[in-house]
Design an enzyme around this catalytic site. Structure first.
Site, PDB file in Angstrom:
ATOM      1  N   LYS A  28       0.822  -1.219   0.000  1.00 26.52           N
ATOM      2  CA  LYS A  28       0.000   0.000   0.000  1.00 26.52           C
ATOM      3  C   LYS A  28       0.854   1.267   0.000  1.00 26.52           C
ATOM      4  CE  LYS A  28      -0.667   0.321   5.026  1.00 26.52           C
ATOM      5  NZ  LYS A  28       0.012   1.606   5.259  1.00 26.52           N
ATOM      6  N   THR A  29       1.994   1.239   0.691  1.00 26.15           N
ATOM      7  CA  THR A  29       2.837   2.437   0.742  1.00 26.15           C
ATOM      8  C   THR A  29       3.366   2.782  -0.650  1.00 26.15           C
ATOM      9  OG1 THR A  29       3.479   1.811   2.989  1.00 26.15           O
ATOM     10  CG2 THR A  29       4.757   3.539   1.954  1.00 26.15           C
ATOM     11  N   ASP A 214      -3.787   7.451   4.737  1.00 25.62           N
ATOM     12  CA  ASP A 214      -3.256   6.108   4.968  1.00 25.62           C
ATOM     13  C   ASP A 214      -3.938   5.516   6.205  1.00 25.62           C
ATOM     14  OD1 ASP A 214      -1.655   3.862   4.800  1.00 25.62           O
ATOM     15  OD2 ASP A 214       0.056   4.775   5.790  1.00 25.62           O
ATOM     16  N   GLU A 215      -4.029   4.189   6.285  1.00 20.29           N
ATOM     17  CA  GLU A 215      -4.640   3.476   7.426  1.00 20.29           C
ATOM     18  C   GLU A 215      -6.066   3.974   7.692  1.00 20.29           C
ATOM     19  OE1 GLU A 215      -3.212   0.942   8.427  1.00 20.29           O
ATOM     20  OE2 GLU A 215      -1.030   1.188   8.426  1.00 20.29           O
ATOM     21  N   GLN A 245      -8.289  -5.268   8.874  1.00 18.22           N
ATOM     22  CA  GLN A 245      -7.286  -4.965   9.900  1.00 18.22           C
ATOM     23  C   GLN A 245      -7.737  -3.821  10.817  1.00 18.22           C
ATOM     24  OE1 GLN A 245      -2.966  -5.413   8.857  1.00 18.22           O
ATOM     25  NE2 GLN A 245      -3.723  -5.273   6.758  1.00 18.22           N
ATOM     26  N   ARG A 607       1.414 -11.402   9.993  1.00 14.88           N
ATOM     27  CA  ARG A 607       2.749 -10.860  10.324  1.00 14.88           C
ATOM     28  C   ARG A 607       3.825 -11.856   9.895  1.00 14.88           C
ATOM     29  NH1 ARG A 607       1.479  -6.557   9.598  1.00 14.88           N
ATOM     30  NH2 ARG A 607      -0.480  -7.543   9.062  1.00 14.88           N
TER      31      ARG A 607
END
Length: 649
Positions: A28-29, A214-215, A245, A607
């Site tokens: 995503k970044t 973002d997020e 998430q 993770r």
């Protein structure tokens, strides 16, 4: 990194509202960075009118750092890339006169907010800690819902404590009279202003040519309204997040914001990033099957071009001591067999208390480890002390800062004197700083007490005069003048803790000087600006210690809660305590709402890069009583073909 089809689609959607559903490990970044690059390079957007907001300073810094490979330093300096709270602070600074605050306002942290509420509600709540925390959380909720004290009384019909309305009003008046804001105000005040003032709203809508968030899954009610009011005119925005998430509802995050977005922006473009670049196929298969048990507005399925990998092992332990031994022994064997480092491994758990028993076993087996305790750098006592000195110098109306430092180091101002000083300040309707230098106090205190108070105020005033000349050296001057290091030396007996405290002070001093070299609103940064920048940009939503990056560069096994693990990745992950009542948590089971707990488990699973191990206990000792436990429903929701149960009878 080569972009996939979905990433390219997200980047080239320039006109209109865009939601990028970015699955775990889907890059995503890269989308955010490349979109900024496209906006400036190919679509000639003005860099100073592109706003990018996220939830952590670390994430904002990563975006800036990665943009250095694509854009010149000159262009990057024009971009506004920061946290939500820093963005709110930017609006407050520019609209300070309309908001009715002085530009020298200071910020309260959560502990100070509780302290203020305790004092204000002394009669009503009678030192009831449970009610005090309930009031604290209720005020946060009201602010997240954009409800002022007056509106809260009108719109909230059912509330267990009617006095809370009056206390909210009392608290709001206290903040204004002392030129203080709390963290929630950084979003609450600018959003209310933008919604109520047409001229201010139009000015900011014109200023922002493109908005990136973002997020997005972590946004609360007021943050969503801020996005909405800023975007309602040109609707040019990209929101990047993952509904799977969303794990912070207990801190105000609102998963329903995905639903509201679709309703408020009917022409919303939705792009799903489903290719995972992190985990093996087996891990992703487990994550997909688990999260499919939640009902979501948008469904997505992670996939990978990586190898399917090894199966997921589920260890069954007799009790928590046995569980710790199984896991630690397995890590030792696994590490030696696969020639890995301890830093490649992470033990994740639902609650902080679970770490202690693993810590005992790791110490016993002499394995280096680091526990992510979740404390902010700014929670260290020495930093709180020095911040209070700086806050009082910037804002003499800040009674909280005054009370913290008046006896640090000791000045023989006792609790009786302070209580009397508070009463006088209230009687004369002035703050403690001005009450201490008021001529009338000679009728209420002994000469020696008056002299101590006057000398303290005169010294603070002298430092205030030095600010325009050399604000960079103010902190060092204070530390030297009050002989703070010597005072710490007498107070902290543990030499290791003392060294850590002194190191923290050095870091703080360096940070402050670095920030004072920057500019704000096209003018030099003042000491007040620097303090607001430091405090508002601290890692509010992911308060992992500031030295985590250092700890993770050492060869140490990592231990942390599932919440703290979000955004991180490890070669091998162990999720422990996966039993009913622990994960999912007992409270969520009682409320018959385990969706967020399932998302938390999903975060933990994703993770892991190469291998995932899970464990649960058959029995645990709670409050001295043996309790029989059942394996978590989440274990039973995993694909049978991808899991191996160990020690199953």
């Amino acid at each position: 990194m080569k972009l996939n089809i979905a990433q390219k689609k997200a980047i080239h959607l320039i006109q209109g509202p865009c939601l990028v559903l970015a699955g775990a490990g889907s890059g995503k970044t890269s989308v955010i960075i490349n979109k900024i690059f496209q906006l400036i390079t190919f679509y000639q957007y003005d860099p100073s009118r592109i706003i990018t907001v996220t939830f952590t300073n670390k994430a904002a810094q990563e975006i800036r750092w990665r943009l250095l490979n694509l854009l010149s330093d000159k262009i990057i300096k024009q971009l506004f890339i920061s946290t939500f709270h820093a963005f709110g602070l930017k609006i407050i600074r520019e609209e300070i006169k309309i908001l009715g605050f002085s530009s020298s306002f200071t910020l309260l942290d959560n502990q100070e907010q509780l302290h203020v509420l305790k004092d204000l509600a002394l009669i009503e709540l009678k030192n009831d800690i449970f009610l005090l925390k309930k009031l604290f959380n209720q005020i946060k909720k009201w602010k997240n819902l954009l409800l002022s004290p007056e509106l809260a009384r009108i719109y909230i019909k059912k509330i267990s404590h009617e006095k809370f309305f009056d206390l909210y009003h009392k608290y709001t008046n206290f903040l204004r009279s002392h030129n203080l804001l709390d963290f929630d105000d950084l979003i609450f005040l600018p959003t209310l202003l933008l919604k109520s003032n047409v001229l201010v709203r139009l000015r900011w809508q014109k200023k922002i040519q493109y908005l990136l968030v973002d997020e997005y899954q972590d946004t609360n009610g007021s943050q969503y309204e801020l996005i909405k009011v800023l975007s309602e005119k040109n609707q040019n925005f990209t929101l990047v997040g993952d509904d799977d998430q969303s794990i912070y509802s207990w801190r105000g995050a609102r998963p329903k914001n995905f639903y509201f977005l679709r309703d408020d922006f009917p022409n919303l473009n939705v792009v799903k990033l489903e290719q995972n670049y992190r985990s093996s196929g087996c891990i992703l298969k487990a994550a997909n099957q688990l999260i499919a048990n939640n009902s979501n507005l948008f469904n997505k399925k992670l996939f990978s071009t990586l190898a399917f990998g090894k199966k997921i092992y589920i260890f069954i332990a007799l009790n928590e001591v046995h569980e710790a031994k199984i896991i630690v022994n397995h890590i030792k064997v696994h590490k030696n067999f696969y020639k890995k480092k301890f830093q490649d491994y992470a033990i994740l758990y639902r609650n902080n208390y679970q770490a202690k028993i693993f810590e005992f076993e790791l110490i016993y087996q002499k394995i280096p480890y680091h526990i992510h305790e979740g404390n902010s750098f700014f929670e260290n006592l020495e930093i709180k002390d020095l911040l209070a000195y700086l806050r009082l110098i910037v804002n003499p109306y800040d009674d909280i800062a005054f009370l913290r430092i008046i006896n640090i180091p000791r000045r023989k101002i006792g609790s009786v004197t302070l209580c009397k000083l508070k009463s006088l300040a209230k009687k004369y309707k002035i703050c403690l700083f001005f009450a201490s230098m008021d001529a009338r106090i000679i009728f209420h205190f002994k000469k020696n007490t008056v002299l101590i108070l006057h000398n303290f105020i005169l010294w603070i005033k002298k430092i205030m005069l030095l600010i325009p000349k050399n604000s960079k050296d103010i902190l060092d001057l204070i530390i030297k003048k009050i002989d703070y290091i010597n005072w710490l030396n007498k107070k902290i007996k543990d030499r290791i803790l003392l060294k850590r405290a002194i190191k923290n002070i050095q870091i703080f001093s360096h940070w402050l000087k670095t920030i004072l070299n920057k500019k704000v609103l096209k003018r030099p940064m003042t000491l007040g600006d620097a303090l607001l920048h430091l405090i508002s940009d601290q890692n509010i939503h992911h308060n992992i210690k500031y030295n985590n990056s250092l700890s993770m560069s050492l060869d140490q096994l990592q231990l942390m809660t599932l919440h703290a693990s979000k955004g991180l990745e490890f070669l091998v992950v162990y999720i422990v305590g996966v039993e009913e009542g622990t994960l999912p948590h007992k409270k969520s089971i009682l409320k018959e709402n385990v969706s967020e707990e399932r998302r938390l488990m999903y975060v933990g699973i994703t993770r892991a890069r190469q291998q995932l191990f899970l464990s649960f206990c058959k029995n645990k000792i709670k409050f001295g009583t043996k309790e029989h436990l059942q394996p978590s429903r989440f274990l039973l929701e995993l694909p049978k073909s991808s899991t191996v149960w160990v020690n199953k009878s």
